[in-house]
Design a protein around this motif. Structure first.
Motif, short mmCIF file in Angstrom:
data_model
loop_
_atom_site.label_atom_id
_atom_site.label_comp_id
_atom_site.label_asym_id
_atom_site.label_seq_id
_atom_site.Cartn_x
_atom_site.Cartn_y
_atom_site.Cartn_z
N ILE A 67 51.41 -101.62 -36.00
CA ILE A 67 52.24 -100.50 -35.98
C ILE A 67 51.39 -99.32 -35.73
N SER A 68 51.94 -98.47 -34.56
CA SER A 68 51.26 -97.13 -34.08
C SER A 68 51.71 -96.20 -35.06
N LEU A 69 50.87 -95.58 -35.83
CA LEU A 69 51.37 -94.39 -36.58
C LEU A 69 51.20 -93.24 -35.82
N ASN A 70 50.91 -93.17 -34.64
CA ASN A 70 51.08 -91.69 -33.78
C ASN A 70 52.31 -91.21 -33.64
N GLN A 71 53.53 -92.34 -33.27
CA GLN A 71 54.64 -92.10 -33.11
C GLN A 71 55.44 -91.61 -34.37
N LEU A 72 54.90 -92.22 -35.46
CA LEU A 72 55.60 -91.82 -36.94
C LEU A 72 55.07 -90.51 -37.18
N THR A 73 53.82 -90.30 -36.87
CA THR A 73 53.45 -88.88 -37.05
C THR A 73 54.09 -87.85 -36.45
N SER A 74 54.20 -88.06 -35.14
CA SER A 74 55.00 -87.15 -34.09
C SER A 74 56.21 -87.03 -34.48
N PHE A 75 57.00 -88.12 -35.16
CA PHE A 75 58.26 -88.05 -35.53
C PHE A 75 58.37 -87.13 -36.85
N LEU A 76 57.42 -87.19 -37.73
CA LEU A 76 57.43 -86.75 -39.03
C LEU A 76 57.19 -85.26 -38.66
N ASN A 77 56.18 -84.91 -37.81
CA ASN A 77 55.83 -83.58 -37.54
C ASN A 77 56.94 -82.75 -36.71
N SER A 78 57.63 -83.41 -36.03
CA SER A 78 58.91 -82.93 -35.19
C SER A 78 60.11 -82.91 -36.05
N LEU A 79 60.15 -83.05 -37.21
CA LEU A 79 61.22 -83.30 -38.07
C LEU A 79 61.68 -81.97 -38.51
N GLN A 80 62.91 -81.69 -38.44
CA GLN A 80 63.41 -80.32 -39.03
C GLN A 80 63.95 -80.27 -40.34
N VAL A 81 62.88 -79.73 -41.24
CA VAL A 81 63.33 -79.60 -42.64
C VAL A 81 63.49 -78.27 -43.03
N GLY A 82 64.68 -77.75 -42.79
CA GLY A 82 64.80 -76.47 -43.12
C GLY A 82 64.33 -75.59 -41.98
N ARG A 83 63.83 -74.62 -41.92
CA ARG A 83 63.27 -73.79 -40.71
C ARG A 83 61.76 -74.12 -40.54
N SER A 84 61.11 -74.21 -41.65
CA SER A 84 59.60 -74.32 -41.58
C SER A 84 59.05 -75.46 -42.52
N GLY A 85 59.98 -76.39 -43.04
CA GLY A 85 59.40 -77.44 -43.89
C GLY A 85 58.50 -78.43 -43.31
N GLN A 86 58.01 -79.28 -44.01
CA GLN A 86 57.10 -80.45 -43.70
C GLN A 86 57.32 -81.46 -44.44
N ALA A 87 56.91 -82.84 -43.82
CA ALA A 87 57.10 -84.18 -44.42
C ALA A 87 55.96 -84.99 -44.12
N VAL A 88 55.62 -85.67 -44.96
CA VAL A 88 54.39 -86.30 -44.91
C VAL A 88 54.53 -87.97 -45.66
N ILE A 89 53.70 -88.75 -45.40
CA ILE A 89 53.74 -89.90 -46.13
C ILE A 89 52.47 -90.34 -46.72
N VAL A 90 52.29 -90.44 -48.00
CA VAL A 90 50.99 -90.81 -48.58
C VAL A 90 51.23 -91.77 -49.72
N ASP A 91 50.21 -92.44 -50.10
CA ASP A 91 50.05 -93.45 -51.10
C ASP A 91 49.95 -92.70 -52.32
N MET A 92 49.80 -93.57 -53.65
CA MET A 92 49.92 -93.03 -55.02
C MET A 92 48.44 -92.35 -55.12
N HIS A 93 47.35 -92.55 -54.26
CA HIS A 93 46.04 -91.92 -54.51
C HIS A 93 46.10 -90.61 -53.53
N GLY A 94 47.21 -90.19 -52.96
CA GLY A 94 47.12 -89.13 -51.95
C GLY A 94 46.62 -89.17 -50.68
N GLN A 95 46.31 -90.48 -50.07
CA GLN A 95 46.11 -90.73 -48.89
C GLN A 95 46.97 -90.55 -47.85
N ILE A 96 46.91 -89.76 -46.64
CA ILE A 96 47.94 -89.64 -45.94
C ILE A 96 48.04 -90.78 -44.99
#
Length: 772
Positions: free
Chosen positions: A232-261
């Motif tokens: 599964i390509s994470l490029n498109q998932l990252t692009s999707f999350l980066n373009s996600l509109q969370v409020g006006r200047s919010g951000q989203a990220v998927i990490v594991d329990m160890h903090g790895q992005i």
């Protein structure tokens, strides 16, 4: 009694309370308005903020559900495709192309853009891969051995499976059995919770994509272990999350329990795969403090929302699990609180501006009320002062009117000058009579309220005060703010006003029947507009008093024994300005004289730092010596002796007590004081002399022979010297109690207080103010 203990009985506590309320009442009202507005605004802001945060939490939860669903849909082909594949691809792998795998792969790749490629391999090191190639083509890769060499054999087809080309790459040492996606899938084949294995993100060299592999192990029909993997390509998932509109200047990220992005922030597709390791990207507490706090909160409290403080701002965060991934991936979203609460901030600013406007208007109203109250209070105070002033003036006029012998110039009426100082606030008030020759003004009474003393007997002449006498004759009132700078009053200021340090002068001529008879002088009067009538009333009384001519023998020196004024030769060896008055040239008999009036005049040493000052001082000394010598002769004194910077004057020396000798000496003291003040003022010098006078026993004798010197010593001389040294001010005449008893009928005095006389004990002393 200290000043703090003095109570003004005229001051009412009710008026103080009213004044305090007038000033602080409106301000207290403004403060209450400010407090009410502040409390209401703060309450509204808190309610609005809580509502905004609640709304933002709802929005973030909705956003989280949306993102979770999107991520689930994004990764769903891996889990669903692997389950389907293990049922379809159980045929043993050979070197022959597995058509079912290729057909399945081409179909998924065509319809699912997030899928990057498919793997299928078995424990016999058979490996097949299918991935995209070009715009609509596919690449089929098979690991095989040709002529003893391991190679990757590539077959390129179009979308219908028609071969469009072939190629090969060396693959020495490659074994699929050690690949993590193969080995771990086989290891967890029988683990129902971890049957589908997800690898860490990595960069696919061939496609330059950041991918993650999901693999599933199963047994094929010949009993070998086979593994099916979907990339599964994470490029498109990252692009999707980066373009996600969370409020006006919010951000989203998927990490594991160890903090790895896994995808999202800081895992941008534009990074260079040759230098960037996507499997080693973790949350950085320095650059990503909000996500770090949110993950720590998730580890402790589990999924949910929260408010995090970072970079001086408040952030709303939400954390949720992605349960379909076995490694417990966590979706983190954050947005600044201001993105959702801007309307609250805007409303608060508007409330602040409206509140400031209200407070400003209330303050203006309060100031207007205070100003109006103070204005009313000033008017009330002015009216009250006017009434008090009228009462005080009426009392003064009543006291003046009830004074006996008010218009008789032979009787002293100190009430006139006392009333003037009381009503005008003057530093000193004085009444001056114009003598019949028209060239002299005689002070009949001067009152100093600071010292509570009356004085009289000072004269000023036209010769030294020409301009002042011209103004007097013209009847012009003089009001001079600085008498030392006005040519009409300069001499008067130096001679008279300088003694009390006064500079402001009010000079009011007194006229009777269109003829000037005297003047009223006020030194440093208070600036008030309500003094003209009291001055006019006193001037009317003074005009009637001065209309009567002076009696012969009053106003001048007291009559006494006058010695011959024939000039005597100065004899420096004897030190006498006036030699002892002896009869027929016979020396004074040595012995004790029981009642001798003695006066000592002490001058400050005429020291000066330059020759000109010394010359000027010596000139004044010579002038004073001539004046004192003349006054002593005219007054009929017995002797005047110079002793260093002191003069010893003896009124008379006889075995029989002679009260007139003390009177002559006191009269000479007043004249000498006036002469000294005038001469020193003309030379612009401060009064530097003091006078002491006593009446008592002395011993007298002629000392020496050819020449012989008359000398006295004893209690009277010692007392006079002590009285001179302890005189309170320069130019003051201090007398003993014995002298006061003899002179009180002829001169004005004020009590000084108790005085210690060595060998005699405690006695009283008095200040001789002037002639009666």
């Amino acid at each position: 009694m200290s000043a703090a203990e003095i109570v003004d009985p005229a001051q009412s506590p009710a008026s103080d309370r009213r004044r305090i309320f007038q000033i602080f009442g409106p301000f207290a009202g403004v403060l209450l308005v400010i407090a009410a507005i502040t409390v209401i605004s703060f309450h509204n802001y808190q309610m609005t903020r809580r509502g905004a945060i609640s709304l933002s939490n709802d929005l973030l939860r909705s956003q989280q559900r949306y993102v979770t669903q999107e991520v689930s849909d994004y990764l769903a082909p891996a889990s669903v495709g692997a389950v389907i594949a293990q049922d379809m691809l159980r045929d043993p792998l050979t070197n022959v192309t597995p058509n079912t795998f290729m057909l399945y792969g081409r179909s998924i790749l065509t319809h699912t853009p997030q899928v990057d490629s498919f793997y299928i391999a078995n424990d016999q090191n058979q490996f097949w891969m299918i991935t995209r190639h070009g715009k609509d083509g596919f690449e089929q890769t098979h690991f095989q051995t040709d002529d003893g060499k391991q190679v990757y054999h590539h077959v390129y087809t179009d979308k219908d499976g028609n071969i469009t080309g072939e190629g090969a790459d060396p693959a020495e040492g490659y074994t699929v059995l050690t690949r993590p996606w193969f080995a771990k899938a086989v290891k967890h084949q029988n683990d129902p919770e971890r049957a589908l294995h997800w690898t860490d993100p990595y960069a696919h060299i061939a496609t330059h994509q950041f991918i993650i592999t999901a693999s599933l192990a199963f047994d094929d029909h010949d009993g070998h272990k086979a593994v099916f993997a979907i990339n599964i390509s994470l490029n498109q998932l990252t692009s999707f999350l980066n373009s996600l509109q969370v409020g006006r200047s919010g951000q989203a990220v998927i990490v594991d329990m160890h903090g790895q992005i896994m995808a999202g922030h800081n895992l941008a597709p534009g990074q260079d795969p040759s230098t960037f390791d996507p499997g080693n990207v973790f949350l950085d507490p320095k650059t990503q403090p909000v996500f770090t706090h949110a993950l720590n909160r998730f580890r402790i409290k589990g999924p949910g929302t929260g408010v995090v403080q970072a970079r001086g701002k408040s952030y709303v965060t939400i954390a949720s699990e992605l349960p379909f991934v076995h490694r417990h991936w966590v979706l983190l979203l954050n947005a600044p609180e201001s993105d959702f609460a801007d309307f609250a901030q805007t409303a608060r600013k508007q409330n602040i501006w409206f509140s400031l406007l209200i407070v400003g208007l209330a303050s203006i109203l309060a100031l207007a009320l205070v100003a109006q109250g103070r204005h009313v209070e000033r008017l009330r105070k002015r009216l009250s002062q006017g009434r008090e002033q009228v009462k005080a003036e009426n009392a003064s006029l009543l006291e003046i009117a009830s004074t006996p012998n008010l218009f008789d110039s032979t009787h002293e009426v100190p009430i006139l000058t006392e009333a003037l100082t009381a009503r005008t606030g003057a530093r000193r008030a004085s009444l001056w009579r114009l003598l019949p020759d028209g060239d002299r003004l005689l002070c009949e009474d001067a009152f100093d309220p600071a010292r509570d003393v009356h004085s009289t007997g000072v004269e000023i002449s036209r010769r030294e005060n020409t301009k002042l006498f011209e103004a007097l004759e013209e009847g012009h009132t003089l009001s001079v703010s600085d008498a030392s700078q006005d040519e009409r009053t300069q001499t008067f200021q130096r001679v008279i006003m300088r003694a009390v340090g006064a500079s402001n002068l009010l000079f009011q001529p007194v006229r009777n029947a269109h003829r000037t008879v005297g003047a009223i002088v006020l030194e440093d009067p208070a600036p008030t507009d309500a003094v003209e009538h009291i001055i006019a009333i006193v001037a009317s009384v003074v005009a009637l008093r001065f209309a009567k001519p002076l009696d012969a023998g009053t106003g001048g020196a007291s009559q006494g024994f006058v010695l011959s004024t024939q000039r005597q030769e100065t004899r420096f060896d004897e030190g006498f300005l006036l030699e002892p008055g002896v009869a027929d040239g016979e020396p004074v008999a040595a012995g004790v004289y029981p009642q001798v009036p003695v006066m000592v005049i002490s001058f400050v040493d005429p020291y000066a730092p330059d020759r000109d000052s010394i010359t000027r001082a010596m000139s004044v000394i010579r002038t004073l010596s001539l004046e004192i010598q003349k006054i002593a002769r005219n007054s009929g004194l017995f002797s005047v002796q110079v002793v260093s910077n002191r003069l010893v004057l003896v009124g008379g020396c006889s075995q029989t007590p002679d009260p007139s000798a003390a009177v002559r000496l006191a009269d000479a003291a007043v004249s000498i004081r006036e002469a000294c003040l005038s001469s020193l003022a003309a030379a612009d010098l401060d009064p530097v002399f003091r006078i002491g006078m006593d009446v008592g026993s002395v011993m007298a004798s002629e000392l020496g022979e050819a020449p012989s010197v008359f000398n006295i010593w004893g209690d009277a001389l010692n007392g006079a010297e002590l009285l001179t040294g302890s005189a309170p001010d320069a130019g003051t005449i201090q007398v003993s109690e014995q002298a006061y008893v003899i002179l009180r009928e002829h001169f004005l005095f004020r009590a000084r207080g108790m005085f210690y006389l060595p060998n005699s004990g405690i006695t009283r002393s008095f200040i001789l103010a002037g002639r009666r």
